[in-house]
Motif scaffolding. Structure first.
Motif, short mmCIF file in Angstrom:
data_model
loop_
_atom_site.label_atom_id
_atom_site.label_comp_id
_atom_site.label_asym_id
_atom_site.label_seq_id
_atom_site.Cartn_x
_atom_site.Cartn_y
_atom_site.Cartn_z
N SER A 11 10.04 -10.37 14.84
CA SER A 11 8.79 -9.79 15.36
C SER A 11 8.68 -8.31 14.99
O SER A 11 7.59 -7.80 14.74
CB SER A 11 8.60 -10.05 16.85
N MET A 12 9.81 -7.62 14.89
CA MET A 12 9.78 -6.23 14.42
C MET A 12 9.22 -6.16 12.99
O MET A 12 8.36 -5.34 12.67
CB MET A 12 11.20 -5.66 14.45
N SER A 13 9.70 -7.08 12.14
CA SER A 13 9.29 -7.07 10.74
C SER A 13 7.79 -7.38 10.61
O SER A 13 7.08 -6.78 9.80
CB SER A 13 10.08 -8.13 9.97
N LYS A 14 7.34 -8.33 11.43
CA LYS A 14 5.93 -8.72 11.38
C LYS A 14 5.03 -7.57 11.81
O LYS A 14 4.01 -7.28 11.18
CB LYS A 14 5.74 -9.93 12.31
N LYS A 15 5.45 -6.90 12.90
CA LYS A 15 4.65 -5.78 13.40
C LYS A 15 4.55 -4.68 12.34
O LYS A 15 3.48 -4.12 12.11
CB LYS A 15 5.29 -5.25 14.68
N GLN A 18 2.17 -5.65 9.70
CA GLN A 18 0.78 -5.58 10.16
C GLN A 18 0.25 -4.14 10.10
O GLN A 18 -0.92 -3.92 9.79
CB GLN A 18 0.66 -6.11 11.60
N ILE A 19 1.13 -3.19 10.38
CA ILE A 19 0.70 -1.78 10.31
C ILE A 19 0.37 -1.41 8.86
O ILE A 19 -0.63 -0.75 8.58
CB ILE A 19 1.77 -0.86 10.93
N ILE A 20 1.19 -1.87 7.92
CA ILE A 20 0.90 -1.60 6.49
C ILE A 20 -0.39 -2.32 6.09
O ILE A 20 -1.23 -1.75 5.38
CB ILE A 20 2.05 -2.10 5.59
N LEU A 21 -0.53 -3.55 6.54
CA LEU A 21 -1.76 -4.30 6.23
C LEU A 21 -2.98 -3.53 6.70
O LEU A 21 -3.96 -3.38 5.95
CB LEU A 21 -1.70 -5.68 6.90
N SER A 22 -2.93 -3.03 7.90
CA SER A 22 -4.11 -2.35 8.41
C SER A 22 -4.35 -1.04 7.65
O SER A 22 -5.50 -0.70 7.32
CB SER A 22 -4.00 -2.19 9.93
N GLN A 23 -3.27 -0.35 7.27
CA GLN A 23 -3.41 0.88 6.46
C GLN A 23 -4.08 0.57 5.11
O GLN A 23 -5.03 1.26 4.71
CB GLN A 23 -2.02 1.49 6.22
N VAL A 24 -3.61 -0.48 4.44
CA VAL A 24 -4.12 -0.78 3.09
C VAL A 24 -5.53 -1.38 3.18
O VAL A 24 -6.35 -1.19 2.28
CB VAL A 24 -3.14 -1.71 2.33
N THR A 25 -5.83 -2.06 4.28
CA THR A 25 -7.18 -2.60 4.46
C THR A 25 -8.17 -1.45 4.64
O THR A 25 -9.25 -1.43 4.04
CB THR A 25 -7.22 -3.54 5.69
N LEU A 26 -7.78 -0.48 5.45
CA LEU A 26 -8.68 0.65 5.71
C LEU A 26 -8.80 1.57 4.50
O LEU A 26 -9.86 2.15 4.26
CB LEU A 26 -8.15 1.48 6.89
N LYS A 27 -7.70 1.70 3.75
CA LYS A 27 -7.69 2.60 2.58
C LYS A 27 -6.94 1.91 1.45
O LYS A 27 -5.71 2.01 1.36
CB LYS A 27 -7.02 3.92 2.97
N PRO A 28 -7.65 1.17 0.58
CA PRO A 28 -6.97 0.38 -0.46
C PRO A 28 -6.12 1.22 -1.41
O PRO A 28 -5.17 0.70 -1.98
CB PRO A 28 -8.13 -0.29 -1.20
N ASN A 29 -6.45 2.50 -1.58
CA ASN A 29 -5.62 3.33 -2.48
C ASN A 29 -4.64 4.20 -1.68
O ASN A 29 -4.34 5.32 -2.06
CB ASN A 29 -6.51 4.18 -3.39
N SER A 30 -4.13 3.62 -0.60
CA SER A 30 -3.17 4.35 0.24
C SER A 30 -1.93 4.74 -0.55
O SER A 30 -1.50 4.03 -1.46
CB SER A 30 -2.71 3.47 1.40
N VAL A 31 -1.35 5.86 -0.13
CA VAL A 31 -0.06 6.28 -0.67
C VAL A 31 1.00 5.89 0.36
O VAL A 31 1.00 6.39 1.49
CB VAL A 31 -0.05 7.81 -0.92
N LEU A 32 1.85 4.96 -0.05
CA LEU A 32 2.86 4.43 0.88
C LEU A 32 4.23 5.01 0.55
O LEU A 32 4.65 5.00 -0.61
CB LEU A 32 2.95 2.90 0.77
N GLY A 33 4.92 5.50 1.55
CA GLY A 33 6.30 5.93 1.39
C GLY A 33 7.19 4.77 1.79
O GLY A 33 7.08 4.26 2.91
N LEU A 34 8.04 4.33 0.88
CA LEU A 34 8.81 3.10 1.14
C LEU A 34 10.30 3.38 1.27
O LEU A 34 10.82 4.36 0.74
CB LEU A 34 8.56 2.09 0.02
#
Ligand code: PGA
Length: 248
Positions: A11-15, A18-34
């Motif tokens: 459930s930690m992994s899913k949550k 979901q946060i990344i999904l919402s970030q990329v949905t709101l801003k498709p050209n998001s800059v993600l630090g991995l």
């Protein structure tokens, strides 16, 4: 600091996904630090599933990884380049030109570090940074030390990190003793930070991150000063926190 406690690793992994999904949905050209390490693997699996199910499009994202071992060829299956290809990039529609991971094989490490910082700046800064945490509360490979490092730099790994990472290598001798890492300052500049931790052996580091004195001896303690930090923990990693601090 928001603290989300999940019943288990899944459930930690899913949550987190979901946060990344919402970030990329709101801003498709998001800059993600991995981040790499065992903790985010489940999050990456969830993201791959979301992509395969047509829920998310990664074609415009830009990524920056936190760190890479020094002088470990990227073809080595323990390099973080290899890890990212295996766990995420090979399975999604990211544009390879948008992937950034420090080059631990660079001849001129100082120049490599400077250019890495400049590329983050040129991309407009990191929108959301995923972090794991070491048992010694390191973030990226910013080990406990006497001062916070601002930018990307070469670091000597501590004996406890070398010992912790030996599980991925044939022997402790094979673990690289140095790495290139984004600095605490580079991490702190991310607009949003999501830290993942699971397991009992992270409980002290998480306790110190939340309640400890803010000091470079506890690198993650600096997150107490950041405006937008979420800790996503399983119950074991959260076991030393006061439940009244949870956000459930
Ligand atoms: P781990 O590493 O996810 O493999 O525990 C985390 C870290 O050292 O930052």
């Amino acid at each position: 600091m928001r603290i989300l406690v999940c019943k288990d690793y899944e459930s930690m992994s899913k949550k987190a996904a979901q946060i990344i999904l919402s970030q990329v949905t709101l801003k498709p050209n998001s800059v993600l630090g991995l981040a790499t390490g065992s903790t985010p693997i489940g999050m990456y699996k969830n993201l791959v599933d979301m992509y395969k199910n047509g829920v998310v499009d990664f074609s415009d994202i830009i990524t920056f990884n936190l760190d890479e071992y020094y002088k470990l060829p990227i073809t080595n299956d323990q390099s973080y380049h290899y890890f990212m290809q295996e766990n995420l990039f090979n399975h999604i529609n990211i544009n390879p030109a948008n992937i950034h991971i420090p080059n631990g094989m660079a001849d001129n490490i100082e120049k490599e570090c400077e250019e890495y910082e400049n590329s983050i700046k040129d991309a407009g800064g990191i929108d959301i940074q995923i972090l794991g945490i070491g048992r010694n509360a390191h973030i990226g490979f910013n080990e406990p030390t006497t001062s916070f490092e601002k930018g990307t730099h070469l670091v000597d790994l501590t004996p406890s990190t070398i010992e912790a990472n030996a599980r991925f290598f044939k022997s402790e001798d094979e673990v690289p003793k140095k790495a290139i890492t984004m600095g605490t300052g580079s991490i702190f500049k991310a607009r949003k930070i999501v830290m993942l931790a699971c397991g009992e052996d992270k409980a002290d580091a998480i306790y110190n991150t939340v309640y400890g004195k803010i000091t470079p001896k506890i690198p993650a303690s600096i997150l107490q000063l950041h405006d937008d930090v979420v800790l996503i923990l399983d119950e074991a990693a959260a076991s030393k926190l006061s439940p009244s601090d949870y956000l459930n």
